[in-house]
Design a protein around this motif. Sequence first.
Motif, short mmCIF file in Angstrom:
data_model
loop_
_atom_site.label_atom_id
_atom_site.label_comp_id
_atom_site.label_asym_id
_atom_site.label_seq_id
_atom_site.Cartn_x
_atom_site.Cartn_y
_atom_site.Cartn_z
N ASN A 377 7.87 -10.27 -5.73
CA ASN A 377 6.51 -10.07 -6.23
C ASN A 377 6.54 -9.61 -7.67
OD1 ASN A 377 4.96 -10.62 -3.81
ND2 ASN A 377 5.72 -8.68 -3.00
N THR A 378 5.44 -9.83 -8.37
CA THR A 378 5.30 -9.22 -9.68
C THR A 378 5.02 -7.74 -9.50
OG1 THR A 378 2.91 -9.62 -9.77
CG2 THR A 378 4.36 -11.36 -10.63
N PRO A 379 5.26 -6.89 -10.52
CA PRO A 379 4.97 -5.46 -10.37
C PRO A 379 3.53 -5.18 -9.97
CG PRO A 379 6.30 -5.85 -12.32
CD PRO A 379 5.92 -7.19 -11.80
N SER A 380 2.56 -5.88 -10.57
CA SER A 380 1.15 -5.64 -10.23
C SER A 380 0.84 -6.04 -8.80
CB SER A 380 0.24 -6.40 -11.20
OG SER A 380 0.53 -7.80 -11.17
N ALA A 381 1.41 -7.17 -8.35
CA ALA A 381 1.18 -7.58 -6.96
C ALA A 381 1.81 -6.60 -5.98
CB ALA A 381 1.75 -8.99 -6.74
N TYR A 382 2.97 -6.09 -6.34
CA TYR A 382 3.64 -5.11 -5.47
C TYR A 382 2.81 -3.84 -5.37
CZ TYR A 382 7.35 -2.16 -3.57
OH TYR A 382 8.08 -1.32 -2.77
N MET A 383 2.30 -3.36 -6.52
CA MET A 383 1.47 -2.16 -6.51
C MET A 383 0.19 -2.39 -5.71
SD MET A 383 2.65 0.55 -8.06
CE MET A 383 1.13 1.40 -8.45
N LYS A 384 -0.41 -3.58 -5.85
CA LYS A 384 -1.63 -3.88 -5.12
C LYS A 384 -1.39 -3.86 -3.62
CE LYS A 384 -4.24 -6.96 -6.90
NZ LYS A 384 -4.80 -8.26 -7.37
N SER A 385 -0.24 -4.40 -3.19
CA SER A 385 0.07 -4.40 -1.76
C SER A 385 0.28 -2.99 -1.25
CB SER A 385 1.33 -5.24 -1.50
OG SER A 385 2.47 -4.64 -2.07
N LYS A 386 0.89 -2.13 -2.08
CA LYS A 386 1.08 -0.74 -1.68
C LYS A 386 -0.26 -0.02 -1.59
CE LYS A 386 5.54 -0.44 -1.22
NZ LYS A 386 6.15 -0.08 0.07
N ASN A 387 -1.15 -0.27 -2.54
CA ASN A 387 -2.46 0.37 -2.52
C ASN A 387 -3.27 -0.08 -1.32
OD1 ASN A 387 -1.92 1.74 -4.89
ND2 ASN A 387 -2.79 0.14 -6.19
N MET A 388 -3.13 -1.36 -0.93
CA MET A 388 -3.82 -1.85 0.25
C MET A 388 -3.31 -1.16 1.50
SD MET A 388 -4.12 -5.94 -0.47
CE MET A 388 -4.82 -6.21 1.15
N MET A 389 -2.00 -0.88 1.55
CA MET A 389 -1.44 -0.18 2.70
C MET A 389 -2.02 1.21 2.83
SD MET A 389 0.83 -2.08 4.31
CE MET A 389 1.98 -0.95 5.07
N ILE A 390 -2.39 1.82 1.68
CA ILE A 390 -2.94 3.18 1.70
C ILE A 390 -4.40 3.16 2.13
CG2 ILE A 390 -3.48 5.20 0.31
CD1 ILE A 390 -1.11 4.52 -1.43
N THR A 391 -5.20 2.22 1.55
CA THR A 391 -6.64 2.25 1.73
C THR A 391 -7.11 1.56 3.00
OG1 THR A 391 -6.82 0.24 0.38
CG2 THR A 391 -7.01 2.36 -0.75
N MET A 392 -6.33 0.61 3.51
CA MET A 392 -6.75 -0.12 4.71
C MET A 392 -6.70 0.78 5.94
SD MET A 392 -4.83 -3.77 4.15
CE MET A 392 -5.23 -4.35 5.78
N PRO A 393 -7.60 0.61 6.91
CA PRO A 393 -7.55 1.35 8.17
C PRO A 393 -6.24 1.04 8.90
CG PRO A 393 -9.67 0.24 7.91
CD PRO A 393 -8.77 -0.27 6.82
#
Length: 402
Positions: A377-393
């Motif tokens: 992944n690109t750095p931004s895509a990786y960060m976005k996936s991590k943020n989704m893991m935090i915010t998603m139920p």
Amino acid sequence: MKYIILLGAFQAVVVFSIFIIDHKKRSSDNILSWFLILVFVHLGSGFALHTLFPNAEIHKQFYTFITLMYSPLLWIYAKHLSGRHLQAGQKNYYHFLPAMAGAVVYFTIAGYIIIHNGNTPAAIIYYNQVVGYTAMISFPLYGALSLREARRIPSFWQSEIWLVRFIATVFILITVLMLALVLNNHLPPASRFNIDQHLWGRIFTYISLLSICLAIGRVRILFLMDTETPLPLLDYTSPETDPAVASAAETADKETAAGIPQQPRKSLLPEEQQAAIACQLKQWMYEKTVYKDPELTLDKLAAAMEISRHHLSETLNQYIGQSFYQFINEYRIREVIKLIDEHRQRKDTPNILSLAFEAGFHSKSSFNQYFKKVTGNTPSAYMKSKNMMITMPAGAVKSSLT
């Protein structure tokens, strides 16, 4: 069976002594030392109970709480090798809570048995069921986690990767056997194998622990052989004694740095010498984290390690199979991922480029290139996936992973 137990306990002490007498220890070696200590205590206490109370009912079934500590230890050992052990921090101790709770009950029951001359209390049945089923869950669970973690361990830890996979496979096989014994016990009498479930379960477990001790000893001896192999004397052609060889090695280094494919060439170093340098190199990465130096070069690293730059380059290219910058930048990417996870645990959003510079990168373009190569992944895509893991139920996260 008593002699199998005694042999396993003795083997654990012998292998543990290798760690004691040698000073070249890594933090991951301490985990293996604890593993061996637990095996000795486990088998030693079993031998003592068989000797003191040879005819007691306790031999039929009395699981020790130590069984619940083996698989989490293996997983933490694998995380040490992959460099991801710092992410969990104190949370690593949570994985031993079932064993701690089992220890309280175990020593209570053991005290009762000793006081009552080998007679077992009724509570031992429930204790055995809880420990047995917990072990049947934890062994395959942590075994699978360890196998997955082994894929993140740098490829030059070949013996250690083999050890993680071997022990994880043994744990999974133990679970399969236990399930088979349980299922056999629930079959109709006419279809059931007439075997002593507890006896064969214990024999297989003790033999497995003995095999694991031997495997740990094998890896430790290989490590000592690698680190104690002396660097080559001038009894063969080397870059320092033959200008033509030095020129060829330097040309190969430049081609590798420029990304030009190289034709296979004859090794200037014996394979055992390359193995010794590779072992020394991974110690420098693991213990000194020299990859964080943004000005690190092949010459600088070779000078710090006090070896020839040509020997270091040849070991990287031929023994490890990577160029210098590929090797170093993979460590830097792992460091960035570790830092991202640390920030995520603190629930703050880091500047990923700052983390890249902290890990040793000095170019945004090279960081982006290697990050995508290593993670996919690109750095931004990786960060976005991590943020989704935090915010998603929790339910959404689970469904996204399946």
